[in-house]
Write a protein that holds these residues in place. Structure first.
Motif, PDB file in Angstrom:
ATOM      1  N   ILE A  17       0.844  -1.173   0.000  1.00 27.43           N
ATOM      2  CA  ILE A  17       0.000   0.000   0.000  1.00 27.43           C
ATOM      3  C   ILE A  17       0.890   1.237   0.000  1.00 27.43           C
ATOM      4  O   ILE A  17       1.786   1.366   0.818  1.00 27.43           O
ATOM      5  CB  ILE A  17      -0.957  -0.007   1.203  1.00 27.43           C
ATOM      6  N   ILE A  18       0.654   2.121  -0.924  1.00 25.47           N
ATOM      7  CA  ILE A  18       1.586   3.196  -1.213  1.00 25.47           C
ATOM      8  C   ILE A  18       0.954   4.556  -0.959  1.00 25.47           C
ATOM      9  O   ILE A  18      -0.203   4.768  -1.280  1.00 25.47           O
ATOM     10  CB  ILE A  18       2.016   3.144  -2.696  1.00 25.47           C
ATOM     11  N   LYS A  19       1.742   5.482  -0.407  1.00 26.54           N
ATOM     12  CA  LYS A  19       1.298   6.858  -0.298  1.00 26.54           C
ATOM     13  C   LYS A  19       1.979   7.680  -1.378  1.00 26.54           C
ATOM     14  O   LYS A  19       3.180   7.605  -1.537  1.00 26.54           O
ATOM     15  CB  LYS A  19       1.643   7.450   1.072  1.00 26.54           C
ATOM     16  N   LEU A  20       1.175   8.444  -2.114  1.00 26.52           N
ATOM     17  CA  LEU A  20       1.720   9.281  -3.178  1.00 26.52           C
ATOM     18  C   LEU A  20       1.393  10.735  -2.878  1.00 26.52           C
ATOM     19  O   LEU A  20       0.280  11.038  -2.457  1.00 26.52           O
ATOM     20  CB  LEU A  20       1.085   8.912  -4.527  1.00 26.52           C
ATOM     21  N   GLY A  28       2.168  22.215 -19.039  1.00 21.96           N
ATOM     22  CA  GLY A  28       2.677  21.096 -19.818  1.00 21.96           C
ATOM     23  C   GLY A  28       2.867  19.818 -19.028  1.00 21.96           C
ATOM     24  O   GLY A  28       3.184  18.778 -19.599  1.00 21.96           O
ATOM     25  N   GLU A  29       2.671  19.866 -17.697  1.00 27.91           N
ATOM     26  CA  GLU A  29       2.897  18.669 -16.886  1.00 27.91           C
ATOM     27  C   GLU A  29       1.664  18.250 -16.111  1.00 27.91           C
ATOM     28  O   GLU A  29       1.532  17.101 -15.727  1.00 27.91           O
ATOM     29  CB  GLU A  29       4.041  18.915 -15.896  1.00 27.91           C
ATOM     30  N   HIS A  30       0.729  19.166 -15.890  1.00 26.40           N
ATOM     31  CA  HIS A  30      -0.460  18.893 -15.080  1.00 26.40           C
ATOM     32  C   HIS A  30      -0.053  18.448 -13.671  1.00 26.40           C
ATOM     33  O   HIS A  30       0.448  19.244 -12.908  1.00 26.40           O
ATOM     34  CB  HIS A  30      -1.356  17.866 -15.777  1.00 26.40           C
ATOM     35  N   PHE A  31      -0.214  17.179 -13.338  1.00 33.56           N
ATOM     36  CA  PHE A  31       0.130  16.692 -12.007  1.00 33.56           C
ATOM     37  C   PHE A  31       1.413  15.872 -12.070  1.00 33.56           C
ATOM     38  O   PHE A  31       1.681  15.211 -13.071  1.00 33.56           O
ATOM     39  CB  PHE A  31      -1.000  15.822 -11.440  1.00 33.56           C
ATOM     40  N   ARG A  32       2.182  15.890 -10.985  1.00 35.02           N
ATOM     41  CA  ARG A  32       3.424  15.130 -10.927  1.00 35.02           C
ATOM     42  C   ARG A  32       3.467  14.338  -9.627  1.00 35.02           C
ATOM     43  O   ARG A  32       3.057  14.823  -8.583  1.00 35.02           O
ATOM     44  CB  ARG A  32       4.642  16.050 -10.991  1.00 35.02           C
ATOM     45  N   ILE A  33       3.979  13.108  -9.700  1.00 37.79           N
ATOM     46  CA  ILE A  33       4.190  12.307  -8.497  1.00 37.79           C
ATOM     47  C   ILE A  33       5.516  12.744  -7.880  1.00 37.79           C
ATOM     48  O   ILE A  33       6.565  12.634  -8.508  1.00 37.79           O
ATOM     49  CB  ILE A  33       4.228  10.802  -8.830  1.00 37.79           C
ATOM     50  N   ARG A  34       5.485  13.219  -6.666  1.00 40.56           N
ATOM     51  CA  ARG A  34       6.695  13.716  -6.019  1.00 40.56           C
ATOM     52  C   ARG A  34       7.435  12.621  -5.269  1.00 40.56           C
ATOM     53  O   ARG A  34       8.665  12.593  -5.243  1.00 40.56           O
ATOM     54  CB  ARG A  34       6.352  14.852  -5.041  1.00 40.56           C
ATOM     55  N   SER A  35       6.690  11.732  -4.618  1.00 39.88           N
ATOM     56  CA  SER A  35       7.346  10.684  -3.834  1.00 39.88           C
ATOM     57  C   SER A  35       6.421   9.502  -3.663  1.00 39.88           C
ATOM     58  O   SER A  35       5.203   9.618  -3.802  1.00 39.88           O
ATOM     59  CB  SER A  35       7.759  11.211  -2.453  1.00 39.88           C
ATOM     60  N   ILE A  36       7.009   8.340  -3.370  1.00 37.36           N
ATOM     61  CA  ILE A  36       6.263   7.111  -3.100  1.00 37.36           C
ATOM     62  C   ILE A  36       6.783   6.531  -1.794  1.00 37.36           C
ATOM     63  O   ILE A  36       7.990   6.283  -1.657  1.00 37.36           O
ATOM     64  CB  ILE A  36       6.422   6.088  -4.238  1.00 37.36           C
ATOM     65  N   THR A  37       5.894   6.314  -0.847  1.00 40.33           N
ATOM     66  CA  THR A  37       6.282   5.791   0.459  1.00 40.33           C
ATOM     67  C   THR A  37       5.476   4.532   0.766  1.00 40.33           C
ATOM     68  O   THR A  37       4.252   4.615   0.926  1.00 40.33           O
ATOM     69  CB  THR A  37       6.031   6.828   1.571  1.00 40.33           C
ATOM     70  N   PRO A  38       6.114   3.357   0.825  1.00 40.95           N
ATOM     71  CA  PRO A  38       5.378   2.122   1.168  1.00 40.95           C
ATOM     72  C   PRO A  38       4.819   2.190   2.587  1.00 40.95           C
ATOM     73  O   PRO A  38       5.482   2.673   3.513  1.00 40.95           O
ATOM     74  CB  PRO A  38       6.446   1.033   1.044  1.00 40.95           C
ATOM     75  N   LEU A  39       3.592   1.684   2.759  1.00 38.15           N
ATOM     76  CA  LEU A  39       2.954   1.624   4.070  1.00 38.15           C
ATOM     77  C   LEU A  39       2.478   0.211   4.346  1.00 38.15           C
ATOM     78  O   LEU A  39       2.019  -0.482   3.443  1.00 38.15           O
ATOM     79  CB  LEU A  39       1.738   2.558   4.126  1.00 38.15           C
ATOM     80  N   GLY A  40       2.574  -0.187   5.602  1.00 35.44           N
ATOM     81  CA  GLY A  40       1.983  -1.452   6.017  1.00 35.44           C
ATOM     82  C   GLY A  40       0.493  -1.275   6.241  1.00 35.44           C
ATOM     83  O   GLY A  40      -0.029  -0.155   6.220  1.00 35.44           O
TER      84      GLY A  40
END
Length: 291
Positions: A17-20, A28-40
């Motif tokens: 399960i991931i937090k974005l 020209g980019e709209h939305f960007r994913i800045r980071s991904i943090t795995p969660l239990g």
């Protein structure tokens, strides 16, 4: 103005399960994913228990030919347009994200229901929050299969709105499923179209009409308890990410915004005054966007 989103990604792989976090819009980019943090699991549940302004959850389930990133951006677009203040979830089943790999995606969708059911079981632990579900294309198969399993287990999911865009599900199977899940989803909305090329190809391939497909010149499939809206006039991609606010392709996103931000369910023409209505089979009413 920067509007950050907490996007929670429940991947197909069990327990991952991931937090974005997405950044503000940029030209020209709209939305960007800045980071991904795995969660239990426990971290995931505790994060959803944190209070938000609307104290609600939006769960988006993508469709065929959709990458992880595009699914996240579509969810962010919906939340942004609706000024949604709750938690935003994306369930990303493993689409091949390739135009020619429909068969692969169909199998992947068919085998993802147990993982989504696990997410629903975790959501049951988060009491007091309204749940809004938006499914697109083959994602409707995942959602309907899963909700049938949940209904059989007498789950109480407190689903405020179930929104089904272009459901790529056999039209008879769809009717059976929506009847079976009425106890879980009291308010259901379906967007159907004759311009959706993916549903056209799917119907031809399966030799059976898909619930969200409308034969040219005919009425949409109608189901008791489901508000059906003919969005043919919107174009061939009803969930297109497009920041041109005058574009027809944004009409469905705007209506979804009304559905996930209203306190109480409203009929389609109460949400969007430009919608017209007709009476179809068995005296059931449906709505359409005028051309």
């Amino acid at each position: 103005m920067e509007r950050p989103f907490d996007i929670w990604q429940a991947l197909y792989q069990p327990w991952n399960i991931i937090k974005l976090l997405t950044d503000k819009e940029r030209d020209g980019e709209h939305f960007r994913i800045r980071s991904i943090t795995p969660l239990g699991e426990r971290q995931f549940v505790e994060a959803l228990r944190t209070r938000t302004e609307s104290d609600s959850i939006l769960l988006f389930v993508h469709g065929y030919y959709t990458s992880f990133e595009r699914a996240v951006f579509k969810a962010a677009q919906m939340a942004y347009d609706a000024n949604f203040k709750g938690h935003v979830l994306v369930f990303s089943w493993p689409s091949a994200d390739a135009l020619a790999d429909y068969d692969y995606d169909e199998v992947a969708a068919d085998t993802s229901k147990n993982d989504l059911l696990k997410v629903f079981q975790l959501l049951k632990e988060v009491s007091g929050k309204k749940l809004y579900i938006v499914a697109h294309s083959l994602g409707n198969k995942v959602v309907l299969d899963t909700l049938e399993l949940a209904a059989a287990k007498n789950a109480d999911l407190n689903i405020s709105e179930l929104v089904m865009a272009a459901p790529d599900v056999d039209y008879i199977r769809y009717g059976d499923a929506t009847k079976a899940i009425k106890a879980l989803a009291h308010n259901m909305t379906m967007y159907a179209s004759s311009a959706d090329w993916a549903l056209t190809v799917s119907s031809i391939k399966a030799r059976a009409i898909r619930a969200g497909y409308i034969d040219s010149g005919k009425q949409p499939n109608l189901y008791s308890g489901v508000d059906t809206i003919d969005v043919t006039a919107v174009g061939d991609d009803m969930l297109k990410i497009n920041h041109d606010t005058s574009s027809k392709s944004r009409m469905v996103l705007e209506d979804i915004g009304h559905l996930i931000s209203s306190r109480n369910h409203q009929l389609p023409d109460e949400r969007i005054t430009t919608l017209k209505s007709l009476v179809g089979k068995e005296a059931m009413k449906y709505w359409y966007y005028p051309r």
